[in-house]
Motif scaffolding. Sequence first.
Motif, mmCIF file in Angstrom:
data_model
loop_
_atom_site.group_PDB
_atom_site.id
_atom_site.type_symbol
_atom_site.label_atom_id
_atom_site.label_comp_id
_atom_site.label_asym_id
_atom_site.label_seq_id
_atom_site.Cartn_x
_atom_site.Cartn_y
_atom_site.Cartn_z
ATOM 1 N N PHE A 169 0.837 -1.204 0.000
ATOM 2 C CA PHE A 169 0.000 0.000 0.000
ATOM 3 C C PHE A 169 0.876 1.260 0.000
ATOM 4 O O PHE A 169 0.642 2.201 -0.769
ATOM 5 C CB PHE A 169 -0.919 -0.008 1.213
ATOM 6 N N ILE A 170 1.903 1.256 0.848
ATOM 7 C CA ILE A 170 2.816 2.409 0.884
ATOM 8 C C ILE A 170 3.554 2.542 -0.447
ATOM 9 O O ILE A 170 3.758 3.652 -0.962
ATOM 10 C CB ILE A 170 3.809 2.264 2.051
ATOM 11 N N GLY A 171 3.952 1.397 -1.028
ATOM 12 C CA GLY A 171 4.637 1.441 -2.313
ATOM 13 C C GLY A 171 3.770 2.004 -3.421
ATOM 14 O O GLY A 171 4.234 2.774 -4.275
ATOM 15 N N LEU A 172 2.468 1.619 -3.412
ATOM 16 C CA LEU A 172 1.555 2.166 -4.412
ATOM 17 C C LEU A 172 1.373 3.665 -4.238
ATOM 18 O O LEU A 172 1.282 4.410 -5.225
ATOM 19 C CB LEU A 172 0.210 1.449 -4.320
ATOM 20 N N LEU A 173 1.298 4.112 -2.990
ATOM 21 C CA LEU A 173 1.198 5.550 -2.744
ATOM 22 C C LEU A 173 2.418 6.280 -3.300
ATOM 23 O O LEU A 173 2.294 7.337 -3.939
ATOM 24 C CB LEU A 173 1.056 5.818 -1.242
ATOM 25 N N ILE A 174 3.593 5.701 -3.054
ATOM 26 C CA ILE A 174 4.819 6.325 -3.563
ATOM 27 C C ILE A 174 4.820 6.348 -5.086
ATOM 28 O O ILE A 174 5.193 7.340 -5.722
ATOM 29 C CB ILE A 174 6.054 5.573 -3.026
ATOM 30 N N ALA A 175 4.375 5.227 -5.701
ATOM 31 C CA ALA A 175 4.407 5.122 -7.156
ATOM 32 C C ALA A 175 3.460 6.112 -7.820
ATOM 33 O O ALA A 175 3.784 6.704 -8.857
ATOM 34 C CB ALA A 175 4.062 3.696 -7.579
ATOM 35 N N PHE A 176 2.273 6.299 -7.232
ATOM 36 C CA PHE A 176 1.269 7.154 -7.879
ATOM 37 C C PHE A 176 1.388 8.619 -7.471
ATOM 38 O O PHE A 176 0.928 9.494 -8.208
ATOM 39 C CB PHE A 176 -0.133 6.635 -7.565
ATOM 40 N N LEU A 177 1.957 8.891 -6.317
ATOM 41 C CA LEU A 177 2.074 10.274 -5.865
ATOM 42 C C LEU A 177 3.395 10.918 -6.259
ATOM 43 O O LEU A 177 3.501 12.149 -6.256
ATOM 44 C CB LEU A 177 1.904 10.343 -4.344
ATOM 45 N N ASN A 198 9.223 3.587 -11.220
ATOM 46 C CA ASN A 198 8.943 2.307 -11.862
ATOM 47 C C ASN A 198 8.022 1.504 -10.953
ATOM 48 O O ASN A 198 8.442 0.970 -9.925
ATOM 49 C CB ASN A 198 10.248 1.551 -12.112
ATOM 50 N N THR A 199 6.744 1.426 -11.329
ATOM 51 C CA THR A 199 5.742 0.788 -10.474
ATOM 52 C C THR A 199 6.058 -0.682 -10.219
ATOM 53 O O THR A 199 5.903 -1.178 -9.096
ATOM 54 C CB THR A 199 4.349 0.924 -11.098
ATOM 55 N N LYS A 200 6.514 -1.395 -11.235
ATOM 56 C CA LYS A 200 6.794 -2.816 -11.072
ATOM 57 C C LYS A 200 7.908 -3.054 -10.058
ATOM 58 O O LYS A 200 7.794 -3.914 -9.176
ATOM 59 C CB LYS A 200 7.169 -3.429 -12.418
ATOM 60 N N ILE A 201 8.979 -2.307 -10.190
ATOM 61 C CA ILE A 201 10.097 -2.476 -9.255
ATOM 62 C C ILE A 201 9.683 -2.092 -7.845
ATOM 63 O O ILE A 201 10.058 -2.751 -6.860
ATOM 64 C CB ILE A 201 11.303 -1.632 -9.722
ATOM 65 N N ILE A 202 8.898 -1.023 -7.724
ATOM 66 C CA ILE A 202 8.443 -0.597 -6.397
ATOM 67 C C ILE A 202 7.582 -1.685 -5.753
ATOM 68 O O ILE A 202 7.718 -1.984 -4.558
ATOM 69 C CB ILE A 202 7.670 0.729 -6.500
ATOM 70 N N LEU A 203 6.685 -2.317 -6.519
ATOM 71 C CA LEU A 203 5.835 -3.381 -5.976
ATOM 72 C C LEU A 203 6.664 -4.591 -5.559
ATOM 73 O O LEU A 203 6.431 -5.189 -4.498
ATOM 74 C CB LEU A 203 4.782 -3.777 -7.007
ATOM 75 N N GLY A 259 8.064 -6.157 2.816
ATOM 76 C CA GLY A 259 6.993 -6.582 3.713
ATOM 77 C C GLY A 259 7.229 -7.975 4.257
ATOM 78 O O GLY A 259 7.007 -8.239 5.448
ATOM 79 N N GLY A 260 7.675 -8.904 3.395
ATOM 80 C CA GLY A 260 7.977 -10.250 3.872
ATOM 81 C C GLY A 260 9.111 -10.259 4.873
ATOM 82 O O GLY A 260 9.056 -10.962 5.894
ATOM 83 N N PHE A 261 10.138 -9.471 4.593
ATOM 84 C CA PHE A 261 11.271 -9.399 5.524
ATOM 85 C C PHE A 261 10.834 -8.845 6.880
ATOM 86 O O PHE A 261 11.217 -9.377 7.935
ATOM 87 C CB PHE A 261 12.363 -8.517 4.916
ATOM 88 N N ILE A 262 10.023 -7.797 6.857
ATOM 89 C CA ILE A 262 9.539 -7.228 8.128
ATOM 90 C C ILE A 262 8.641 -8.225 8.851
ATOM 91 O O ILE A 262 8.701 -8.383 10.079
ATOM 92 C CB ILE A 262 8.795 -5.905 7.850
ATOM 93 N N GLY A 263 7.772 -8.937 8.088
ATOM 94 C CA GLY A 263 6.892 -9.930 8.711
ATOM 95 C C GLY A 263 7.667 -11.034 9.381
ATOM 96 O O GLY A 263 7.373 -11.414 10.540
ATOM 97 N N PHE A 264 8.656 -11.603 8.700
ATOM 98 C CA PHE A 264 9.494 -12.636 9.306
ATOM 99 C C PHE A 264 10.239 -12.094 10.523
ATOM 100 O O PHE A 264 10.400 -12.791 11.534
ATOM 101 C CB PHE A 264 10.496 -13.168 8.277
#
Length: 373
Positions: free
Chosen positions: A45-53, A339-344, A351-356
């Motif tokens: 979600f944060i990455g999408l905000l960064i990509a679009f804003l 670059n939206t793809k790279i950001i995602l 996110g996975g690293f933080i979750g683990f």
Amino acid sequence: MSKQEIQEVRKHQIIKDDEIDLIALIKTIWEGRKTIYYSVGVCVFIGLLIAFLSPAKYTASATLLPSSEKMSNNLGGLGALAGMAGVNLSSMMGQSEGIPTEIYPQVINSYPFLNEFVHEKFHFEDYAEPISIYDYVVADTIPTLGSQIVKYTIGLPWTLKDAILSSKDELEKDIIEYGVLNLSEEEIIALDVVFELLEVDVDDKTGLVKVSVEVDEPLLAAQYVQNAVKLLQDYVIEYKTQQVRENLKFVQERYVEKKEEYEHAQMEYFNYKDAHRNIVSERMDPEFQRLNDVYDIASTVYKSLAQQLEQAKISVKEETPVFTVLEPAKVPFEKSSPNTKIILVLSVFLGGFIGFGIIFGKILWNNIKKYFN
């Protein structure tokens, strides 16, 4: 510690007897899967905000092939043999065609280059007529009405202080000649803008030079690159031909002087000769001989300088480096960033690293608490 707590600790004990229990590891990850999902979702979600804003950036570039180094004619076949052996005799003997490509980045980042670049005019989307980067920066630094009100109300004491200090500085500048560059705030801002824009990459193996620019306007990016390439070519040509151009200027000045002397001596000689045409002893006249000598000397010097002038012009042409633009600057249609793809992708991994990290951090923290309790 109770029996249930001990069992809970053993249940999540991943390392047993210096070995990793894969079953315990998988169970621990499976039980904390919701934490991983939440972490990945938040990061995406944060990455999408960064990509679009984030503002869109466009990159334009141009690739140059500078003229190769030329070998001195005096080397003959030795130059070819040295080239086959991988030895560059031309660079060793000072016969390079121009500035080495390795210092092109320093050339572009130098003050003379940047100062000339910021005063070149470009087409900005916000302006109907082309303006320079310096004028664009000055327009952006013009204070608004709100800032002016604050400046002369709440900030009045500081405004008066700055006015007094600035008037003293201007008085000192009028009195003292420092003999060094003294840039204004607007000039420094404009130079910093260009310094961050222009990028130069040099391929040591092929000698190719790539000039690239990334800005928020596609047309402006192409203009920047095209102008930077032109200025770079002019700078290298001026550096390489400086000596021969100075020699051409010197010869040309002497040529103009001697041409006037030659024409004056020619006029006097032929006028005197015409005036004494019917006199038998004209060749015995000392004045006639003097004018003849002056005319001969002036004619010889004039003809010699005319030859030197033509040779100097040829030398300027010969010493002028030639650039081949392999890839000219084009107006980019696709944005280069964000670059939206790279950001995602990075958001998912983060996110996975933080979750683990949260899962294993909780287990470690619970174990520490239980052991200390």
